[in-house]
Enzyme design. Structure first.
Site, mmCIF file in Angstrom:
data_model
loop_
_atom_site.group_PDB
_atom_site.id
_atom_site.type_symbol
_atom_site.label_atom_id
_atom_site.label_comp_id
_atom_site.label_asym_id
_atom_site.label_seq_id
_atom_site.Cartn_x
_atom_site.Cartn_y
_atom_site.Cartn_z
ATOM 1 N N HIS A 299 11.221 -1.784 -5.365
ATOM 2 C CA HIS A 299 9.873 -2.260 -5.724
ATOM 3 C C HIS A 299 9.699 -3.732 -5.349
ATOM 4 O O HIS A 299 8.640 -4.138 -4.871
ATOM 5 C CB HIS A 299 9.618 -2.066 -7.217
ATOM 6 C CG HIS A 299 9.336 -0.645 -7.604
ATOM 7 N ND1 HIS A 299 8.355 0.119 -7.001
ATOM 8 C CD2 HIS A 299 9.906 0.159 -8.540
ATOM 9 C CE1 HIS A 299 8.340 1.328 -7.550
ATOM 10 N NE2 HIS A 299 9.277 1.381 -8.484
ATOM 11 N N HIS B 268 16.567 1.395 -6.862
ATOM 12 C CA HIS B 268 15.159 1.831 -6.869
ATOM 13 C C HIS B 268 14.272 0.665 -7.316
ATOM 14 O O HIS B 268 13.233 0.392 -6.702
ATOM 15 C CB HIS B 268 14.982 3.031 -7.796
ATOM 16 C CG HIS B 268 13.543 3.376 -8.069
ATOM 17 N ND1 HIS B 268 12.835 4.275 -7.302
ATOM 18 C CD2 HIS B 268 12.672 2.911 -9.006
ATOM 19 C CE1 HIS B 268 11.591 4.353 -7.766
ATOM 20 N NE2 HIS B 268 11.462 3.536 -8.801
ATOM 21 N N GLU B 269 14.690 -0.028 -8.374
ATOM 22 C CA GLU B 269 13.887 -1.173 -8.851
ATOM 23 C C GLU B 269 13.892 -2.298 -7.818
ATOM 24 O O GLU B 269 12.856 -2.948 -7.608
ATOM 25 C CB GLU B 269 14.410 -1.673 -10.200
ATOM 26 C CG GLU B 269 14.421 -0.625 -11.320
ATOM 27 C CD GLU B 269 13.112 0.129 -11.480
ATOM 28 O OE1 GLU B 269 12.051 -0.405 -11.133
ATOM 29 O OE2 GLU B 269 13.148 1.289 -11.947
HETATM 30 ZN ZN LIG Z 1 9.750 2.881 -9.775
#
Ligand SMILES: [Zn+2]
Length: 234
Positions: free
Chosen positions: A110, A106-107
């Site tokens: 980004h 998830h990171e």
């Molecule tokens: Zn996030």
């Protein structure tokens, strides 16, 4: 919670109901992510740590220069656009569970957003300095307006608060998109089905905390608008 509750607003039963509802919804969302994370952190991934899978995802997304560092705390994982590094908590950095992989990816999502010039992330980034200022100042302006009985100041304070609400609304698609990229990578890179299923569960639970926060601030804004409008008419 804002301070104006002590200056009369706290006696409005509608306001107390809003505070109660948003607190309960927030606690439920927090409890759900904690229990979902705990459950999937006991399920091993395919033998790789969060860091290793995030590294693969970053390299596959054109983010070869993005570093992966550790950060203290539980679920403190984040991507810092200022130095273009991922910061992963120890359990996700060196842990090899389905949950570790989901959060780490998830990171990485980004970082991939930034690399691909994702529009909503740019909007969110542009709002950061504005919101840092308005969220510190709006309650003071609101109190001044209330004590000096100046509607202009009250409306200014509400306009400032509206930036925080906008920020939380813009955060939603950014978070959901990062999770979508994570699940797509986990699935597309051929990891086992349990990783895909677990990542979906963990990241959906994480998204719900952002939904709860946004809902809470939208309700507060609606209340402030209705209340100030009503007081103006008196
Ligand atoms: Zn996030």
């Amino acid at each position: 919670m804002p301070y104006y509750g002590y200056y009369g607003y706290g006696y409005d039963p509608l306001y107390l109901i809003i505070v109660l509802v948003t607190t309960v919804v927030g606690l439920m969302a927090q409890g759900y992510i904690n229990s979902t994370y705990r459950r999937w952190s006991k399920v091993p991934s395919d033998g790789e740590t969060g860091k290793q899978v995030a590294r693969r995802m970053l390299d596959a997304s054109g983010c070869g220069r993005v570093g992966i560092l550790g950060t203290p705390g539980h679920l403190s994982d984040h991507y810092d656009p200022r130095d273009n590094n991922l910061y992963l908590s120890r359990e996700n950095l060196s842990g090899g569970s389905v949950a570790s992989v989901a959060v780490a990816c998830h990171e990485a999502g980004h970082a991939a957003q930034r690399e691909s010039g994702y529009f909503m992330m740019k909007v969110r980034h542009a709002l950061v300095p504005v919101v840092n200022f308005t969220q510190n100042v709006w309650t003071i302006v609101f109190l001044l307006g209330f004590m000096m009985d100046m509607a202009g100041l009250t409306w200014l304070a509400i306009a400032m608060f509206a930036f925080s609400v906008l920020f939380q609304l813009v955060t939603l698609p950014v978070e959901i998109d990062a999770s979508r990229r994570a699940v797509a990578y986990i699935e597309g890179s051929g990891m086992s089905e349990v990783n895909v299923r677990g990542a979906r569960k963990v990241l959906t639970a994480a998204a719900l905390t952002y939904v709860a926060a946004a809902l809470s601030s939208v309700l507060q804004l609606m209340y402030l608008l209705a209340r100030t409008h009503r007081d103006d008419d008196n």
